[in-house]
Design a protein around this motif. Sequence first.
Motif, PDB file in Angstrom:
ATOM      1  N   LEU A   1      13.037 -76.493 -22.236  1.00  0.00           N
ATOM      2  CA  LEU A   1      13.128 -75.112 -22.707  1.00  0.00           C
ATOM      3  C   LEU A   1      14.447 -74.811 -23.401  1.00  0.00           C
TER       4      LEU A   1
ATOM      5  N   ARG B   1       9.192 -68.396 -22.470  1.00  0.00           N
ATOM      6  CA  ARG B   1       9.754 -69.285 -21.453  1.00  0.00           C
ATOM      7  C   ARG B   1       9.051 -69.075 -20.111  1.00  0.00           C
TER       8      ARG B   1
ATOM      9  N   TRP C   1       5.680 -70.706 -20.223  1.00  0.00           N
ATOM     10  CA  TRP C   1       5.821 -72.154 -20.156  1.00  0.00           C
ATOM     11  C   TRP C   1       6.065 -72.598 -18.723  1.00  0.00           C
TER      12      TRP C   1
END
Length: 172
Positions: free
Chosen positions: A11, A155, A158
């Motif tokens: 990330l 994020r 994810w």
Amino acid sequence: MLSRSTLPTPLGLLVLVHDDEGLLWAAEFHEDAAAIGASLARFGQEPLIEADVPLPPHLKEAFLGYFARAFDSFDEVMTGRFGTPFERAVWAAVRAIPPGETRSDRAIATLLGDPAKARAVGAGLARNPLAIIVPCHRVVGSAGELIGDASGLERRAWLLRHEGWRPPLGRP
């Protein structure tokens, strides 16, 4: 003395602030030293003295373990003591959410004894200095939607997918 280390992740770069004893004080997905410093100052910590030092092996192993799907890798990570008593209660409740599962801010407020404090839960989560360790990404809105600042939604999604979460039908 607090030190700053960085760790590349899927990330982006994770900035980790730790002390000489290996306690973790902050984990953030940005390198804004002023923002990290302000976060630490709020908790009464000294400004960063040493930057770009090697990450202590136990912290590196814990974060690499998480990204390798060893979701219990943070169980032994010790963090500095900070936050108000309410924030610490919120963060402890969030740490208890199993990987791949979510809870609403209202559910956490109810767990803490007052469903009317859902906004206070959200405010406490916004002040969390420990990304992933205190998994705020597991806290969703009352309808199951991802909540939070727009820059972090991708994020959060994810991280949840990485943990095996399946969004409710009709949600990304």
